[in-house]
Design an enzyme around this catalytic site. Structure first.
Site, PDB file in Angstrom:
ATOM      1  N   TYR A  75       0.800  -1.225   0.000  1.00 44.59           N
ATOM      2  CA  TYR A  75       0.000   0.000   0.000  1.00 44.59           C
ATOM      3  C   TYR A  75       0.840   1.286   0.000  1.00 44.59           C
ATOM      4  O   TYR A  75       0.288   2.371   0.103  1.00 44.59           O
ATOM      5  CB  TYR A  75      -0.914   0.019   1.230  1.00 44.59           C
ATOM      6  CG  TYR A  75      -2.124  -0.890   1.128  1.00 44.59           C
ATOM      7  CD1 TYR A  75      -2.235  -1.831   0.119  1.00 44.59           C
ATOM      8  CD2 TYR A  75      -3.145  -0.800   2.057  1.00 44.59           C
ATOM      9  CE1 TYR A  75      -3.319  -2.664   0.041  1.00 44.59           C
ATOM     10  CE2 TYR A  75      -4.255  -1.632   1.984  1.00 44.59           C
ATOM     11  CZ  TYR A  75      -4.337  -2.572   0.965  1.00 44.59           C
ATOM     12  OH  TYR A  75      -5.427  -3.390   0.888  1.00 44.59           O
ATOM     13  N   LYS A 128       3.500 -14.902   3.902  1.00 43.46           N
ATOM     14  CA  LYS A 128       3.552 -15.693   2.667  1.00 43.46           C
ATOM     15  C   LYS A 128       5.011 -15.889   2.279  1.00 43.46           C
ATOM     16  O   LYS A 128       5.408 -15.759   1.114  1.00 43.46           O
ATOM     17  CB  LYS A 128       2.771 -14.984   1.550  1.00 43.46           C
ATOM     18  CG  LYS A 128       2.500 -15.840   0.315  1.00 43.46           C
ATOM     19  CD  LYS A 128       1.578 -17.016   0.574  1.00 43.46           C
ATOM     20  CE  LYS A 128       1.305 -17.768  -0.718  1.00 43.46           C
ATOM     21  NZ  LYS A 128       0.468 -18.972  -0.502  1.00 43.46           N
ATOM     22  N   ASP A 156      -3.074 -17.865   3.197  1.00 44.53           N
ATOM     23  CA  ASP A 156      -4.226 -18.555   2.638  1.00 44.53           C
ATOM     24  C   ASP A 156      -4.779 -19.586   3.612  1.00 44.53           C
ATOM     25  O   ASP A 156      -6.003 -19.734   3.768  1.00 44.53           O
ATOM     26  CB  ASP A 156      -3.900 -19.188   1.277  1.00 44.53           C
ATOM     27  CG  ASP A 156      -2.501 -19.737   1.167  1.00 44.53           C
ATOM     28  OD1 ASP A 156      -1.656 -19.407   2.015  1.00 44.53           O
ATOM     29  OD2 ASP A 156      -2.231 -20.498   0.225  1.00 44.53           O
ATOM     30  N   ASP A 208      -5.453  -6.124   5.841  1.00 43.31           N
ATOM     31  CA  ASP A 208      -6.677  -5.524   5.326  1.00 43.31           C
ATOM     32  C   ASP A 208      -7.692  -6.615   4.993  1.00 43.31           C
ATOM     33  O   ASP A 208      -8.873  -6.538   5.346  1.00 43.31           O
ATOM     34  CB  ASP A 208      -6.342  -4.687   4.093  1.00 43.31           C
ATOM     35  CG  ASP A 208      -7.434  -3.701   3.729  1.00 43.31           C
ATOM     36  OD1 ASP A 208      -8.395  -3.542   4.513  1.00 43.31           O
ATOM     37  OD2 ASP A 208      -7.336  -3.070   2.667  1.00 43.31           O
TER      38      ASP A 208
END
Length: 335
Positions: free
Chosen positions: A125, A174, A207, A231
């Site tokens: 972001y 991740k 995930d 988010d």
């Protein structure tokens, strides 16, 4: 001692839910005073800019702000006013609690009580390196994660666990694929976690985390993660408890803190007296914790829960037919 709060009434339903929230805070007789400041469309109409210098000065001076949702018009120079505020004041920690409440329209029947701690200033972001080729076929974006940013957000999560009596922090990443950015975040998180042997820590790929939240949310206590993942995860948690209408947010920096409802401006119901002020009221409870009034924060939360339990004047999104102020007065009566 009186505390002055910068109040940003916002756009759409913002002024209505802010009026409701201040009505409840005033009923609590906390010695708070308010300094109004403009941002968003209201500021653009009055001052010709979305985020006036006077508003930034007010927040800097008071160090605490309570904010309703804001509209960022397309093509007005900000990708997001909220992002601009976070950058300006280095509000590095975004804290969003999600818990199950009685008599809501939540589809998930389980007992949810999760706090998402999201890094607020780095990752996807930051908006750096955004480019698209002349033929429009390829777009690029730079993601940046730093040791400093990772250390302070993970440390914030562990300190929050200690101060609130929570027992577990889940580091979400991740790093199996994003070996540099997410890899650095995970490495730093492990180093910080080792300094908090009293707090259980586990790691989860993002995930899998999303799947586990839907299947067994009770296994989570505090989640700490990077900007984009945080988010998404915090909105997933909102879905578990029935939506954003009961999800507050705190944006915390070293000097300044801004508390808010994380939902949008809902222009389709603005001015109709239907808006649920619950998220902003819960944001005000986070604010009371922050300024050293935890007993009053809990008093406010209990009044909200008691009103939900009684199904007293609930707004339409909560399954009732009450107005914004009907619901507000019902909460105030239970303080």
């Amino acid at each position: 001692m009186s505390q002055t709060i910068t109040v940003i009434r916002g756009d759409g339903i913002g002024p209505e839910i802010m009026d409701a929230t201040l009505h409840v805070l005033d009923a609590m007789d906390l010695g708070l005073s308010y300094e109004d400041a403009d941002a968003g469309l209201a500021a653009l109409e009055k001052h010709g800019e979305l985020l006036p210098a006077a508003t930034l000065d007010s927040i800097r001076r008071n160090k605490v702000a309570l904010k309703s949702p804001l509209t960022t018009p397309v093509g007005e120079g900000f990708s997001s006013i909220n992002v601009a505020l976070r950058r300006h004041f280095d509000l590095y920690a975004n804290v969003r609690p999600a818990r199950s409440y009685p008599n809501t329209l939540a589809r998930f029947p389980g007992d949810v009580d999760v706090i998402t701690v999201r890094e607020n200033t780095e990752g996807a972001y930051i908006g750096e390196g955004q480019a698209i080729t002349e033929d429009g076929e390829t777009a690029t974006l730079v993601q940046k994660v730093t040791r400093r940013g990772s250390d302070r957000i993970v440390r914030y999560a562990f300190e929050l666990a200690r101060s609130t009596g929570r027992k577990k922090v889940t580091v979400v990443h991740k790093a199996n694929i994003l070996k540099t950015t997410s890899g650095l975040f995970l490495k730093v998180a492990r180093e910080v976690a080792a300094q908090y042997p009293d707090i259980e820590c586990n790691e989860m790929i993002v995930d899998n985390c999303c799947m586990q939240l839907v299947m067994r949310p009770e296994q989570f206590d505090i989640i700490v993660t990077t900007n984009l993942f945080g988010d998404i995860i915090s909105d997933l948690c909102a879905g578990l408890i029935g939506g954003l209408g009961l999800i507050p947010g705190a944006n915390i920096g070293h000097e300044v803190a801004i508390f808010e409802a994380v939902h949008g401006t809902a222009p389709d119901i603005a001015g109709q007296g239907k808006a649920n002020p619950g998220a902003l009221l819960l944001g005000a409870a986070q604010m009371l914790d922050h300024i050293g009034k935890p007993d009053q924060a809990e008093r406010l939360r209990k009044a909200i829960v008691a009103t939900l339990e009684a199904k007293d004047s609930l707004t339409p999104d909560l399954g009732g037919s009450g107005s914004t102020m009907d619901y507000t007065r019902a909460i105030a009566s239970r303080l």
